[in-house]
Design an enzyme around this catalytic site. Sequence first.
Site, PDB file in Angstrom:
ATOM      1  CB  SER A 181      -0.855  -0.006   1.279  1.00 51.59           C
ATOM      2  OG  SER A 181      -1.439   1.264   1.507  1.00 51.59           O
ATOM      3  CE1 TYR A 198      -4.030  -2.330   5.185  1.00 51.65           C
ATOM      4  CE2 TYR A 198      -3.305  -0.110   4.697  1.00 51.65           C
ATOM      5  CZ  TYR A 198      -3.797  -1.324   4.272  1.00 51.65           C
ATOM      6  OH  TYR A 198      -4.036  -1.535   2.939  1.00 51.65           O
TER       7      TYR A 198
HETATM    8  N1  LIG Z   1      -8.402  -0.598  -1.658  1.00 54.65           N
HETATM    9  C1  LIG Z   1      -7.374   0.197  -1.376  1.00 54.65           C
HETATM   10  O1  LIG Z   1      -7.523   1.429  -1.319  1.00 54.65           O
HETATM   11  C2  LIG Z   1      -6.020  -0.395  -1.123  1.00 54.65           C
HETATM   12  C3  LIG Z   1      -4.946   0.493  -1.073  1.00 54.65           C
HETATM   13  C4  LIG Z   1      -3.701  -0.002  -0.829  1.00 54.65           C
HETATM   14  C5  LIG Z   1      -3.506  -1.350  -0.656  1.00 54.65           C
HETATM   15  N2  LIG Z   1      -4.569  -2.212  -0.699  1.00 54.65           N
HETATM   16  C6  LIG Z   1      -4.299  -3.631  -0.497  1.00 54.65           C
HETATM   17  O2  LIG Z   1      -4.853  -4.365  -1.560  1.00 54.65           O
HETATM   18  C7  LIG Z   1      -5.122  -5.691  -1.106  1.00 54.65           C
HETATM   19  C8  LIG Z   1      -6.518  -6.081  -1.554  1.00 54.65           C
HETATM   20  O3  LIG Z   1      -7.440  -5.250  -0.905  1.00 54.65           O
HETATM   21  P1  LIG Z   1      -8.817  -4.772  -1.559  1.00 54.65           P
HETATM   22  O4  LIG Z   1      -8.774  -3.314  -1.592  1.00 54.65           O
HETATM   23  O5  LIG Z   1      -9.086  -5.512  -2.793  1.00 54.65           O
HETATM   24  O6  LIG Z   1      -9.814  -5.190  -0.378  1.00 54.65           O
HETATM   25  P2  LIG Z   1     -11.100  -6.148  -0.330  1.00 54.65           P
HETATM   26  O7  LIG Z   1     -11.589  -6.047   1.057  1.00 54.65           O
HETATM   27  O8  LIG Z   1     -12.006  -5.804  -1.443  1.00 54.65           O
HETATM   28  O9  LIG Z   1     -10.483  -7.591  -0.590  1.00 54.65           O
HETATM   29  C9  LIG Z   1      -9.675  -8.257   0.341  1.00 54.65           C
HETATM   30  C10 LIG Z   1      -9.902  -9.741   0.191  1.00 54.65           C
HETATM   31  O10 LIG Z   1      -8.998 -10.429   1.073  1.00 54.65           O
HETATM   32  C11 LIG Z   1      -9.724 -11.500   1.654  1.00 54.65           C
HETATM   33  N3  LIG Z   1      -9.122 -11.936   2.912  1.00 54.65           N
HETATM   34  C12 LIG Z   1      -9.126 -11.297   4.104  1.00 54.65           C
HETATM   35  N4  LIG Z   1      -8.528 -12.038   5.030  1.00 54.65           N
HETATM   36  C13 LIG Z   1      -8.125 -13.177   4.427  1.00 54.65           C
HETATM   37  C14 LIG Z   1      -7.440 -14.334   4.872  1.00 54.65           C
HETATM   38  N5  LIG Z   1      -7.089 -14.484   6.159  1.00 54.65           N
HETATM   39  N6  LIG Z   1      -7.171 -15.315   3.980  1.00 54.65           N
HETATM   40  C15 LIG Z   1      -7.549 -15.168   2.687  1.00 54.65           C
HETATM   41  N7  LIG Z   1      -8.207 -14.111   2.211  1.00 54.65           N
HETATM   42  C16 LIG Z   1      -8.497 -13.117   3.077  1.00 54.65           C
HETATM   43  C17 LIG Z   1     -11.135 -10.970   1.851  1.00 54.65           C
HETATM   44  O11 LIG Z   1     -12.081 -12.004   2.030  1.00 54.65           O
HETATM   45  C18 LIG Z   1     -11.323 -10.158   0.570  1.00 54.65           C
HETATM   46  O12 LIG Z   1     -11.904 -10.950  -0.450  1.00 54.65           O
HETATM   47  C19 LIG Z   1      -4.925  -5.686   0.399  1.00 54.65           C
HETATM   48  O13 LIG Z   1      -3.678  -6.244   0.721  1.00 54.65           O
HETATM   49  C20 LIG Z   1      -4.939  -4.205   0.735  1.00 54.65           C
HETATM   50  O14 LIG Z   1      -4.226  -3.911   1.908  1.00 54.65           O
HETATM   51  C21 LIG Z   1      -5.824  -1.755  -0.941  1.00 54.65           C
END
Ligand SMILES: NC(=O)c1ccc[n+]([C@@H]2O[C@H](COP(=O)([O-])OP(=O)(O)OC[C@H]3O[C@@H](n4cnc5c(N)ncnc54)[C@H](O)[C@@H]3O)[C@@H](O)[C@H]2O)c1
Length: 255
Positions: free
Chosen positions: A143, A156
């Site tokens: 991130s 986080y």
């Molecule tokens: N959305 C943003 O703004 C953003 C920004 C920076 C980084 N990220 C990173 O991107 C990645 C994906 O996030 P997203 O935005 O798609 O969120 P999201 O909540 O849409 O998806 C996250 C997924 O991870 C799964 N998950 C959670 N715990 C789990 C576990 N123990 N085992 C397996 N799966 C698990 C959830 O069920 C979900 O389907 C994450 O690592 C997040 O930190 C997101």
Amino acid sequence: MTGRIEGKVCVVTGAGSGIGRASAIRLAEEGGRVLCADVNETSVRETVASIIAVGGVARSFVVDVSSSASVEFMIATAVEEWRRVDVLVNNAGVNLPGLLHEVSDETIERTLGVNVKGQIYGCRAVLPLMLAQGGGSIINVSSVNGIVSEPFLAVYSASKGASVMLTKGVALDYAKQGIRCNVICPGWVDTPINYAHAEMLGGLQHVYDTIDSFQPIGRPGEPREIANVVLFLASDEASFMTGSVVVVDGGMTSQ
Ligand SMILES: NC(=O)c1ccc[n+]([C@@H]2O[C@H](COP(=O)([O-])OP(=O)(O)OC[C@H]3O[C@@H](n4cnc5c(N)ncnc54)[C@H](O)[C@@H]3O)[C@@H](O)[C@H]2O)c1
């Protein structure tokens, strides 16, 4: 489909939602065979169904990435299905915001368990296979909070900083064996992971109304805009890239 990763076997964690789902779909569109893994069985099955509906190749797997045994089984399942793993996308994550003096042990354990140990377990599980195959591409999803922090995100941010340094360590140790390891640092992308944080910042609508105050491009990112970068790093087009910290943030960290 233009086949940018034709035939490559890919494993994507967190493939039931957001960036992971978009990445699984994007990899499949370009000829990848994708093991879509998530803790949420219903949502990951939906991802697989949408890939198969347009002629792609995918199967679902229920994983808890905070369990090393579960992650080992995930990689073994991909091998059983397709005999190899060329691409691992360590994407599953949680964001449980709060001020540190109020954060519970459970929140700390879960954040580090999913975001940090999950990625370490993923790399460890796939490396022997990639060594035997003579190469592969690992993509960790960190991130912007792996580089800069924001209010309410101390734990986080700690977890995402670890992801950046895990990537560099793996990249160094396996560069000569054809294994590339890169990390993506997305800015604010429109997915459910941000909802709790948005509440603390005055609500999602308020965040989006004022987004140009912190994300110069003036809008949230779309999951597919991160998935496009995942695809590139997975492909041989990124053959000279390893240990790279790829910031995809609409300009957020340029300020
Ligand atoms: N959305 C943003 O703004 C953003 C920004 C920076 C980084 N990220 C990173 O991107 C990645 C994906 O996030 P997203 O935005 O798609 O969120 P999201 O909540 O849409 O998806 C996250 C997924 O991870 C799964 N998950 C959670 N715990 C789990 C576990 N123990 N085992 C397996 N799966 C698990 C959830 O069920 C979900 O389907 C994450 O690592 C997040 O930190 C997101």
